[in-house]
Design an enzyme around this catalytic site. Structure first.
Site, PDB file in Angstrom:
ATOM      1  N   ALA A 132       0.857  -1.192   0.000  1.00 35.15           N
ATOM      2  CA  ALA A 132       0.000   0.000   0.000  1.00 35.15           C
ATOM      3  C   ALA A 132       0.886   1.232   0.000  1.00 35.15           C
ATOM      4  CB  ALA A 132      -0.921   0.014   1.224  1.00 35.15           C
ATOM      5  N   SER A 138       0.824   4.435  -2.894  1.00 33.18           N
ATOM      6  CA  SER A 138      -0.055   5.538  -3.260  1.00 33.18           C
ATOM      7  C   SER A 138      -1.509   5.236  -2.928  1.00 33.18           C
ATOM      8  CB  SER A 138       0.084   5.834  -4.755  1.00 33.18           C
ATOM      9  OG  SER A 138       1.385   6.300  -5.048  1.00 33.18           O
ATOM     10  N   ARG A 173       2.233  18.382   0.268  1.00 27.42           N
ATOM     11  CA  ARG A 173       2.514  18.279  -1.167  1.00 27.42           C
ATOM     12  C   ARG A 173       3.035  19.583  -1.767  1.00 27.42           C
ATOM     13  NH1 ARG A 173      -2.485  14.119  -2.276  1.00 27.42           N
ATOM     14  NH2 ARG A 173      -1.202  12.221  -2.182  1.00 27.42           N
ATOM     15  N   GLN A 184      21.982  27.538 -30.150  1.00 24.07           N
ATOM     16  CA  GLN A 184      20.558  27.835 -30.315  1.00 24.07           C
ATOM     17  C   GLN A 184      19.697  26.792 -29.610  1.00 24.07           C
ATOM     18  OE1 GLN A 184      20.004  28.029 -34.541  1.00 24.07           O
ATOM     19  NE2 GLN A 184      20.955  30.057 -34.736  1.00 24.07           N
ATOM     20  N   GLU A 242       4.924  10.970  -1.645  1.00 28.89           N
ATOM     21  CA  GLU A 242       3.747  11.816  -1.368  1.00 28.89           C
ATOM     22  C   GLU A 242       2.656  11.579  -2.407  1.00 28.89           C
ATOM     23  OE1 GLU A 242       3.334  14.688   1.052  1.00 28.89           O
ATOM     24  OE2 GLU A 242       4.878  13.601   2.113  1.00 28.89           O
ATOM     25  N   THR A 286       2.300   9.139  -6.225  1.00 28.95           N
ATOM     26  CA  THR A 286       2.911   9.170  -7.550  1.00 28.95           C
ATOM     27  C   THR A 286       2.205  10.169  -8.456  1.00 28.95           C
ATOM     28  OG1 THR A 286       1.474   7.431  -8.414  1.00 28.95           O
ATOM     29  CG2 THR A 286       3.537   6.736  -7.350  1.00 28.95           C
TER      30      THR A 286
END
Length: 407
Positions: free
Chosen positions: A146, A148, A268, A302, A385, A387
């Site tokens: 367990a 996310s 978050r 560039q 925190e 995915t």
């Protein structure tokens, strides 16, 4: 309405933390990464200076009381706690994210205690972080099955006389091995789903609570990451976060799941800000390198200029998303969608920026170089925190919640 102009206080915080990151953190960055640990003597020194990545400086809930349970001293500071937090977190990430997570303080365990703890719990668990001794707190949610999907936790909490018996395993816990206490999430009954979740403060030295392993990682090597085991670990009733009265009898009432989600709404944006700091460090180094080493004509110059312009745009966009999420939290507005948006965007953008910087540096950016380390460190910001995929799911749910669609 959110202001993009920093106040004098915010500017002072930014300057102070940047000074600390430049003079104290950056010189330790590569040596600590190689050693896999931050020197304890240095941690004791900064603890005596009163500097920590904690709820007193970074994050916390500005709508609540101060950490000692009393009224906050400065109303203006209280109203912008989270905004100050993301400003400081970006500078910490610029200095060294792994060292930042290693700083003494309650860490990710601070916000749930601050937002959900009783006054006595706030005093007891947050009041111990003083200058006399370096101490850490931790946040134990993730399990082998367990990550996310927080609703899938299987660590159990069985009610017994005077408390609970916890059984289960937690993994990828920052500072978990040296923490004075961890906020551990468990379920009183798996069949209840999220309604059965509870949050406990488990203190170091509690019988049945052990650190079984410290992880070795690709990035963030100096940050301690632990695996924790609970075997008939007795936790007294007074360590149930919020107390028995906090959890309503009805299934619709508060639960440990809500405590975890409220914590993420606060943390978050801080995580996003640290990812921005990492990206900015890589971008600034690469910009200087291109200015000094690239020929000022030709296709390669560039291409480099175009990539650097896109990097700068992504950094600014990520910062504005993060500031908005922090401002909403300070204003007492629900910010679940905005917290997920800034976390998802900043993590993905920072990873892309560091990869592009390595491409522009070429052989210069090989192993042992600052930007190579930043590239290894930043990958986790697209994972922990929640995915990137989980953040998109949260955003989608908020977009369709009025229609009653379940995604």
């Amino acid at each position: 309405m959110i202001s993009f102009e920093m106040t004098d206080q915010q500017k002072q915080v930014k300057e102070l933390v940047h000074w600390f990151a430049k003079t104290e953190m950056r010189p330790l960055s590569l040596p600590s990464d190689k050693a896999g640990v931050v020197p304890m003597e240095w941690l004791n020194k900064v603890n005596a200076m009163g500097i920590s990545l904690s709820t007193s400086v970074v994050g916390g809930d500005s709508r609540k009381k101060s950490s000692d349970g009393g009224a906050a001293d400065d109303p203006e500071t209280t109203r912008q706690t989270n905004r100050l937090g993301v400003i400081a977190s970006e500078e910490m990430g610029w200095g060294d994210a792994a060292i930042a997570l290693s700083l003494p303080g309650p860490g990710l365990g601070g916000p749930p205690v601050q937002t959900s703890g009783t006054p006595e719990q706030k005093q007891r668990f947050l009041g111990m972080f003083k200058k006399d001794k370096a101490r850490w707190g931790a946040y134990a949610l993730t399990e082998p099955g367990a990550g996310s999907d927080v609703s899938g936790i299987r660590t159990t909490a069985r009610k017994v006389d005077g408390g609970y018996l916890l059984n289960g395993q937690k993994v990828f816990i920052t500072n978990g091995g040296r923490a004075s206490w961890v906020v551990a999430f468990a379920t009183i009954d798996p069949s209840l789903g999220r309604a059965g979740h509870r949050a406990f403060v488990v203190e170091q030295g509690t019988p049945g609570f052990t650190c079984t392993r410290l992880s070795h990682k690709m990035g963030m090597r100096a940050s301690e990451t632990a695996e924790l085991l609970f075997e008939d670990c007795f936790v007294p009733d007074e360590n149930l976060l919020g107390g028995e009265s906090y959890y309503a009898a009805k299934a619709s009432g508060p639960s440990g799941f809500r405590v975890a989600m409220a914590t993420f709404d606060t943390t978050r944006p801080m995580v996003a800000a640290m990812a921005i700091g990492i990206a900015r460090a890589a971008y600034e180094y690469t910009l200087d390198y291109v200015r000094e080493e690239y020929p000022k004509a030709g296709r390669s110059f560039q291409i480099a200029c175009e990539k650097l312009a896109n990097m700068k745009t992504d950094i600014e966009a990520a910062r504005l998303l993060t500031w908005e999420a922090a401002w909403m939290s300070d204003a007492g507005k629900p910010n679940t969608k905005e917290a997920a948006m800034c976390k998802a965007y900043a993590g993905k953008a920072a990873l892309s920026i560091c990869a592009q910087c390595l491409e522009l540096l070429g052989p210069v950016g090989l192993e042992g170089h600052l930007v190579e380390k930043l590239y290894r460190d930043v990958k986790v910001y697209d994972i922990f925190e929640g995915t990137n995929q989980i953040q998109h799911l949260i955003i989608a749910r908020r977009l369709y919640e009025r229609e009653g669609l379940r995604i």
